[in-house]
Design a protein around this motif. Structure first.
Motif, PDB file in Angstrom:
ATOM      1  N   PHE A 128       0.840  -1.198   0.000  1.00 60.35           N
ATOM      2  CA  PHE A 128       0.000   0.000   0.000  1.00 60.35           C
ATOM      3  C   PHE A 128       0.872   1.244   0.000  1.00 60.35           C
ATOM      4  O   PHE A 128       0.666   2.179  -0.797  1.00 60.35           O
ATOM      5  CB  PHE A 128      -0.911  -0.025   1.232  1.00 60.35           C
ATOM      6  CG  PHE A 128      -2.036   0.975   1.206  1.00 60.35           C
ATOM      7  CD1 PHE A 128      -3.337   0.573   0.938  1.00 60.35           C
ATOM      8  CD2 PHE A 128      -1.814   2.322   1.475  1.00 60.35           C
ATOM      9  CE1 PHE A 128      -4.390   1.488   0.934  1.00 60.35           C
ATOM     10  CE2 PHE A 128      -2.851   3.237   1.472  1.00 60.35           C
ATOM     11  CZ  PHE A 128      -4.149   2.814   1.199  1.00 60.35           C
ATOM     12  N   ALA A 129       1.878   1.273   0.864  1.00 68.06           N
ATOM     13  CA  ALA A 129       2.777   2.420   0.945  1.00 68.06           C
ATOM     14  C   ALA A 129       3.567   2.600  -0.350  1.00 68.06           C
ATOM     15  O   ALA A 129       3.809   3.730  -0.796  1.00 68.06           O
ATOM     16  CB  ALA A 129       3.727   2.258   2.125  1.00 68.06           C
ATOM     17  N   ALA A 130       3.943   1.476  -0.985  1.00 69.17           N
ATOM     18  CA  ALA A 130       4.685   1.570  -2.244  1.00 69.17           C
ATOM     19  C   ALA A 130       3.822   2.183  -3.341  1.00 69.17           C
ATOM     20  O   ALA A 130       4.329   2.937  -4.195  1.00 69.17           O
ATOM     21  CB  ALA A 130       5.177   0.182  -2.654  1.00 69.17           C
ATOM     22  N   ILE A 131       2.527   1.888  -3.334  1.00 70.61           N
ATOM     23  CA  ILE A 131       1.638   2.482  -4.338  1.00 70.61           C
ATOM     24  C   ILE A 131       1.487   3.980  -4.072  1.00 70.61           C
ATOM     25  O   ILE A 131       1.469   4.791  -5.005  1.00 70.61           O
ATOM     26  CB  ILE A 131       0.275   1.757  -4.338  1.00 70.61           C
ATOM     27  CG1 ILE A 131       0.463   0.275  -4.664  1.00 70.61           C
ATOM     28  CG2 ILE A 131      -0.669   2.392  -5.366  1.00 70.61           C
ATOM     29  CD1 ILE A 131      -0.790  -0.569  -4.470  1.00 70.61           C
ATOM     30  N   GLU A 132       1.392   4.366  -2.811  1.00 71.90           N
ATOM     31  CA  GLU A 132       1.390   5.800  -2.488  1.00 71.90           C
ATOM     32  C   GLU A 132       2.656   6.483  -2.990  1.00 71.90           C
ATOM     33  O   GLU A 132       2.604   7.603  -3.518  1.00 71.90           O
ATOM     34  CB  GLU A 132       1.257   6.002  -0.976  1.00 71.90           C
ATOM     35  CG  GLU A 132      -0.131   5.707  -0.440  1.00 71.90           C
ATOM     36  CD  GLU A 132      -0.265   5.985   1.044  1.00 71.90           C
ATOM     37  OE1 GLU A 132      -1.388   6.288   1.494  1.00 71.90           O
ATOM     38  OE2 GLU A 132       0.742   5.902   1.779  1.00 71.90           O
ATOM     39  N   ASP A 133       3.787   5.813  -2.838  1.00 72.56           N
ATOM     40  CA  ASP A 133       5.049   6.384  -3.326  1.00 72.56           C
ATOM     41  C   ASP A 133       5.016   6.549  -4.844  1.00 72.56           C
ATOM     42  O   ASP A 133       5.591   7.501  -5.387  1.00 72.56           O
ATOM     43  CB  ASP A 133       6.225   5.504  -2.911  1.00 72.56           C
ATOM     44  CG  ASP A 133       6.448   5.490  -1.405  1.00 72.56           C
ATOM     45  OD1 ASP A 133       5.939   6.398  -0.722  1.00 72.56           O
ATOM     46  OD2 ASP A 133       7.129   4.565  -0.919  1.00 72.56           O
ATOM     47  N   GLY A 134       4.325   5.630  -5.531  1.00 79.03           N
ATOM     48  CA  GLY A 134       4.173   5.770  -6.980  1.00 79.03           C
ATOM     49  C   GLY A 134       3.355   6.991  -7.351  1.00 79.03           C
ATOM     50  O   GLY A 134       3.662   7.686  -8.332  1.00 79.03           O
ATOM     51  N   VAL A 135       2.322   7.285  -6.580  1.00 78.58           N
ATOM     52  CA  VAL A 135       1.534   8.504  -6.812  1.00 78.58           C
ATOM     53  C   VAL A 135       2.401   9.734  -6.573  1.00 78.58           C
ATOM     54  O   VAL A 135       2.358  10.710  -7.343  1.00 78.58           O
ATOM     55  CB  VAL A 135       0.286   8.530  -5.914  1.00 78.58           C
ATOM     56  CG1 VAL A 135      -0.435   9.872  -6.037  1.00 78.58           C
ATOM     57  CG2 VAL A 135      -0.655   7.389  -6.264  1.00 78.58           C
ATOM     58  N   ALA A 136       3.217   9.702  -5.517  1.00 80.71           N
ATOM     59  CA  ALA A 136       4.103  10.831  -5.232  1.00 80.71           C
ATOM     60  C   ALA A 136       5.066  11.075  -6.391  1.00 80.71           C
ATOM     61  O   ALA A 136       5.343  12.227  -6.761  1.00 80.71           O
ATOM     62  CB  ALA A 136       4.861  10.578  -3.936  1.00 80.71           C
ATOM     63  N   ARG A 137       5.584   9.996  -6.980  1.00 75.00           N
ATOM     64  CA  ARG A 137       6.483  10.164  -8.140  1.00 75.00           C
ATOM     65  C   ARG A 137       5.734  10.779  -9.315  1.00 75.00           C
ATOM     66  O   ARG A 137       6.269  11.639 -10.025  1.00 75.00           O
ATOM     67  CB  ARG A 137       7.083   8.816  -8.551  1.00 75.00           C
ATOM     68  CG  ARG A 137       8.144   8.294  -7.604  1.00 75.00           C
ATOM     69  CD  ARG A 137       8.923   7.147  -8.219  1.00 75.00           C
ATOM     70  NE  ARG A 137       8.090   6.002  -8.576  1.00 75.00           N
ATOM     71  CZ  ARG A 137       7.762   5.037  -7.738  1.00 75.00           C
ATOM     72  NH1 ARG A 137       8.161   5.077  -6.473  1.00 75.00           N
ATOM     73  NH2 ARG A 137       7.011   4.022  -8.149  1.00 75.00           N
ATOM     74  N   LEU A 138       4.503  10.330  -9.538  1.00 76.22           N
ATOM     75  CA  LEU A 138       3.698  10.873 -10.640  1.00 76.22           C
ATOM     76  C   LEU A 138       3.508  12.375 -10.481  1.00 76.22           C
ATOM     77  O   LEU A 138       3.575  13.132 -11.463  1.00 76.22           O
ATOM     78  CB  LEU A 138       2.338  10.168 -10.673  1.00 76.22           C
ATOM     79  CG  LEU A 138       1.339  10.661 -11.717  1.00 76.22           C
ATOM     80  CD1 LEU A 138       1.787  10.264 -13.119  1.00 76.22           C
ATOM     81  CD2 LEU A 138      -0.056  10.106 -11.436  1.00 76.22           C
ATOM     82  N   LEU A 139       3.281  12.824  -9.237  1.00 78.45           N
ATOM     83  CA  LEU A 139       3.040  14.242  -8.954  1.00 78.45           C
ATOM     84  C   LEU A 139       4.324  15.011  -8.676  1.00 78.45           C
ATOM     85  O   LEU A 139       4.279  16.216  -8.432  1.00 78.45           O
ATOM     86  CB  LEU A 139       2.093  14.378  -7.751  1.00 78.45           C
ATOM     87  CG  LEU A 139       0.708  13.771  -7.900  1.00 78.45           C
ATOM     88  CD1 LEU A 139      -0.097  13.955  -6.621  1.00 78.45           C
ATOM     89  CD2 LEU A 139      -0.035  14.381  -9.082  1.00 78.45           C
ATOM     90  N   ARG A 140       5.436  14.302  -8.674  1.00 78.58           N
ATOM     91  CA  ARG A 140       6.740  14.925  -8.368  1.00 78.58           C
ATOM     92  C   ARG A 140       6.663  15.736  -7.080  1.00 78.58           C
ATOM     93  O   ARG A 140       7.129  16.883  -7.015  1.00 78.58           O
ATOM     94  CB  ARG A 140       7.200  15.797  -9.539  1.00 78.58           C
ATOM     95  CG  ARG A 140       7.352  15.007 -10.837  1.00 78.58           C
ATOM     96  CD  ARG A 140       7.739  15.878 -12.012  1.00 78.58           C
ATOM     97  NE  ARG A 140       7.591  15.158 -13.261  1.00 78.58           N
ATOM     98  CZ  ARG A 140       7.768  15.682 -14.478  1.00 78.58           C
ATOM     99  NH1 ARG A 140       8.096  16.969 -14.573  1.00 78.58           N
ATOM    100  NH2 ARG A 140       7.632  14.966 -15.560  1.00 78.58           N
ATOM    101  N   THR A 141       6.053  15.125  -6.086  1.00 85.39           N
ATOM    102  CA  THR A 141       5.852  15.834  -4.819  1.00 85.39           C
ATOM    103  C   THR A 141       6.605  15.169  -3.684  1.00 85.39           C
ATOM    104  O   THR A 141       6.767  13.945  -3.659  1.00 85.39           O
ATOM    105  CB  THR A 141       4.358  15.918  -4.465  1.00 85.39           C
ATOM    106  OG1 THR A 141       4.195  16.693  -3.284  1.00 85.39           O
ATOM    107  CG2 THR A 141       3.738  14.542  -4.233  1.00 85.39           C
TER     108      THR A 141
END
Length: 366
Positions: free
Chosen positions: A16-29
């Motif tokens: 779950f946390a790894a998928i959140e990290d993927g969203v963060a990469r997408l948003l460059r945040t």
């Protein structure tokens, strides 16, 4: 008998946390990112109710139906709300935002929709973000329709609360969504006595039980299939390259406008200026005497899978949407949509040139 969609091992907190990290990469945040277990209305409403209250003075930008919804939520939360409303065929400008700040210097919260798929417009968030930073207000952004179709950069733009969904340009599931939250947004929520707690709307509950606890144990059972679909969606975007995915959506929008112009029959872009047109969907105004919903229904008789829809509510009479997002951001989807609309217009007695529309689409795509 086992089934690949049913007999799955539980989704771990680590995954779950790894998928959140993927969203963060997408948003460059580098902000905290939460994946919320519901459609994007969940974090959109949760964020407003957490960060706004009776002491809040909000500037709410209305360029389509979602902006109207946000104003309603803000008022219901007790905020004082000043609206900027612009015609749905255009976009708001940073100068208009600055004028509102000058008239109401007490504004401390700004709500904005990046792209309104319902009306086909997009707002210049980078420029507006600069104005919001000058004001020092908290910046709330609905990027559900825009993410994947155009840049969404919360950190670079000073966005404090940025909500995305995967069901449009990302080509993913509708049942989960995500929000990035800045440190000052968390502080605003923590100081708000009316912020939801012990509630499905509560972002603070997730922060307390998930982020602050080191993302080691999930607060409740996640939406497993939707989470796996979101992970697959993120992996596909990373594999294709975000720039390529956005370029595909830009071409689809340009091709739709060019093809509609070449088709004739009285169809015109609903959003007047190309710079204001969202890459996620193209809206078209039907000619006088034609009802959009009836024209779309006739067009879909040839192929119900075409990404065509009439506008919502009162717009059902005058507007058509070509929803060229996600898997439909292709020349075939655009060409097929215009051909079906052309055939339906010809049935109604209009003079159309379907071949010219197809050539225009192909020319733009090349």
């Amino acid at each position: 008998m086992t089934h690949p969609f049913l007999d799955l091992p539980p989704l771990s907190a680590e995954r779950f946390a790894a998928i959140e990290d993927g969203v963060a990469r997408l948003l460059r945040t580098r902000q905290d990112v939460l994946i919320t277990q519901g459609e994007a209305l969940l974090p959109l409403e949760g964020a407003i109710r957490a960060a706004a209250g009776p002491g809040t003075v909000a500037l709410n930008v209305i360029t389509g139906p979602y902006g109207q919804t946000f104003g309603n939520w803000l008022r219901d939360a007790g905020a004082t709300v000043h609206d900027i409303s612009v015609p749905f065929h255009t976009a708001v400008t940073a100068d208009q935002v600055r004028e509102a700040f000058a008239a109401h210097p007490e504004i401390d919260f700004v709500s904005l929709v990046h792209a309104e798929a319902a009306t086909g417009n997009t707002n210049p968030v980078a420029e507006i973000g600069e104005a919001v930073r000058e004001q020092g207000a908290l910046f709330y952004l609905d990027a559900v329709a825009s993410v994947g179709a155009e840049p969404v950069l919360p950190d670079a733009w000073g966005v404090d609360l940025c909500v995305i969904g995967a069901q449009k340009a990302m080509g993913g599931p509708a049942g989960v969504s995500a929000i990035s939250v800045s440190e000052r947004a968390w502080a605003r929520m923590a100081a708000n006595p009316n912020a939801p707690r012990r509630s499905y709307l509560s972002l603070l509950d997730w922060k307390e039980r998930w982020i602050d606890a080191g993302r080691k144990a999930l607060p409740h059972a996640p939406a497993q299939l939707e989470m796996l679909a979101l992970q697959a969606c993120l992996e596909r975007i990373e594999s294709d390259g975000l720039e390529a995915v956005m370029a595909r959506h830009r071409r689809a929008a340009l091709a739709s406008r060019a093809g509609a112009g070449a088709l004739g029959g009285g169809l015109e872009p609903y959003v007047y200026e190309e710079r204001d047109a969202a890459p996620v969907a193209t809206t078209l105004r039907v000619p006088s005497g034609v009802e959009a919903s009836e024209l779309v229904a006739r067009a879909l008789e040839s192929d119900p899978a075409l990404p065509l829809a009439a506008g919502g509510g009162a717009l059902a009479k005058e507007m058509i949407r070509v929803n060229h997002y996600g898997p439909d951001a292709t020349p075939g989807a655009v060409r097929g949509s215009l051909a079906a609309l052309g055939a339906a217009l010809a049935e109604a007695g209009a003079d159309v040139d379907v071949a010219a529309a197809g050539r225009a689409v192909d020319e733009v795509w090349r």
